[in-house]
Design an enzyme around this catalytic site. Structure first.
Site, short mmCIF file in Angstrom:
data_model
loop_
_atom_site.label_atom_id
_atom_site.label_comp_id
_atom_site.label_asym_id
_atom_site.label_seq_id
_atom_site.Cartn_x
_atom_site.Cartn_y
_atom_site.Cartn_z
N GLU A 185 0.82 -1.21 0.00
CA GLU A 185 0.00 0.00 0.00
C GLU A 185 0.86 1.26 0.00
O GLU A 185 0.54 2.24 -0.68
CB GLU A 185 -0.94 -0.01 1.21
CG GLU A 185 -2.14 -0.93 1.06
CD GLU A 185 -3.16 -0.42 0.05
OE1 GLU A 185 -3.06 0.76 -0.36
OE2 GLU A 185 -4.05 -1.19 -0.33
N GLU A 217 2.19 1.65 -3.53
CA GLU A 217 1.17 2.04 -4.50
C GLU A 217 0.77 3.51 -4.34
O GLU A 217 0.59 4.22 -5.33
CB GLU A 217 -0.06 1.15 -4.34
CG GLU A 217 0.14 -0.28 -4.82
CD GLU A 217 -1.08 -1.14 -4.64
OE1 GLU A 217 -1.06 -2.30 -5.09
OE2 GLU A 217 -2.08 -0.66 -4.05
N GLU A 218 0.62 3.97 -3.09
CA GLU A 218 0.12 5.32 -2.87
C GLU A 218 1.19 6.39 -3.01
O GLU A 218 0.90 7.51 -3.45
CB GLU A 218 -0.53 5.42 -1.48
CG GLU A 218 -1.80 4.62 -1.34
CD GLU A 218 -2.54 4.90 -0.04
OE1 GLU A 218 -2.02 5.71 0.77
OE2 GLU A 218 -3.62 4.33 0.16
#
Length: 320
Positions: free
Chosen positions: A201, A204-205
């Site tokens: 995460e 990805e962010e």
């Protein structure tokens, strides 16, 4: 409770009309082109009250580990034929002493769902490509386990050598338009470990590479997502890079922010859980708090690798 079964004029006829029975049964069987049935003996009562044993078509199944059966349908069939075979199958499973029946209905056979529901089945869960329905045969309390009750989420605490934390501003969801800076968060995918999800995460962010260190704390809440409960794990990660490449589809801002500036946000100050998270992070920075590190383990029931999260330092001191 098992529904009353209609008389099968073809399958359960008296043996007096053996030629008709043989011809009619053959016509019935040849009309079933489903590839998921097998012939089994079923005991029924004749008009003369004598036990009769006939071989009928039933759904192919595999035994589960709890006294039930699992059926995976695949080939198309008309609803009337399917319901007839289903009723014979339930009678067969009842005579075998089976309990729960699981029928996995692929999306291309969804038209059979109505027949299953009318025969007493109910929805257990659904996935993108199938619907699972269940049925309880014996006249005893139903012990079929409920569908999954929780969703698992993660939040990632990363601090660099300048005591700056990695924060993001979301352009959707609960924080949309609030201007709040928060830790990167996300949902754990099916089959994904918490420690892997936290690293994914963040990448990805924000585009930042990181290494998972510990689970610092977790929180349970209820009715958070379509009546499901939620488990949220606060994770501590070590940054391995600093350059930010923002995910524009979900994030409208990402930056390294001084921890005290992050903690001073009015929204954070008004939230009990966020203030607890801040206290935990500060205690971790000061070396006064130990979380739970992932330790690879193997199960007696599977060769798949699992992780147990434990306080490795305390365990080591206890064993020494």
């Amino acid at each position: 409770m098992l529904r009353s079964l209609p008389k099968f004029s073809i399958i359960f006829s008296s043996t007096k009309n053996s030629r008709y029975l043989a011809n009619a049964t053959q016509r019935f069987i040849s009309s079933v082109k489903i590839g998921v049935t097998t012939a089994v003996p079923i005991r029924c009562m004749s008009t003369a009250a004598d036990d009769q044993v006939q071989r009928v078509k039933v759904l192919k199944s595999t035994d589960d580990k709890y006294g039930g059966v699992i059926v995976e349908l695949d080939q198309p069939m008309d609803s009337t034929t399917f319901v007839s075979i289903l009723r014979a199958s339930i009678l067969h499973w009842k005579q075998m002493g089976k309990k729960g029946v699981w029928i996995k209905l692929p999306i291309h056979l969804v038209g059979l769902a109505e027949g299953l529901v009318k025969e007493g089945f109910w929805f257990h869960h659904a996935e993108p490509k199938y619907l699972m329905l269940v049925y309880w045969i014996p006249e005893s309390p139903n012990t079929i386990p409920a569908n999954a009750t929780h969703r698992v989420g993660i939040g990632s605490f990363l601090m660099n050598e300048k005591h700056e934390v990695l924060v993001v501003r979301e352009n959707s969801g609960l924080f949309q338009g609030t201007g709040v800076w928060k830790f990167p968060t996300g949902v754990v995918d099916q089959g994904e470990d918490i420690c892997v999800a936290a690293v994914r995460e963040v990448k990805e962010e924000t585009g930042v590479d990181s290494e998972f260190l510990e689970v610092l704390a977790f929180r349970q809440s209820h009715n958070s997502f379509f009546e499901k409960s939620d488990l949220f794990f606060l994770c501590h990660l070590r940054p391995l890079s600093s350059d930010i490449q923002m995910q524009n589809s979900e994030i409208e801002g990402a930056q390294w922010m001084p921890f005290m500036e992050y903690a001073a946000q009015p929204f954070v100050q008004k939230s009990d859980i966020l203030k607890f998270i801040n206290d935990i992070c500060l205690a971790k920075i000061d070396g006064q708090y130990s979380g739970y590190t992932p330790v690879s383990t193997l199960s007696n029931f599977s060769e798949q690798q699992n992780y147990m999260y434990l306080n490795a330092g305390a365990l080591k001191r206890s064993n020494s």
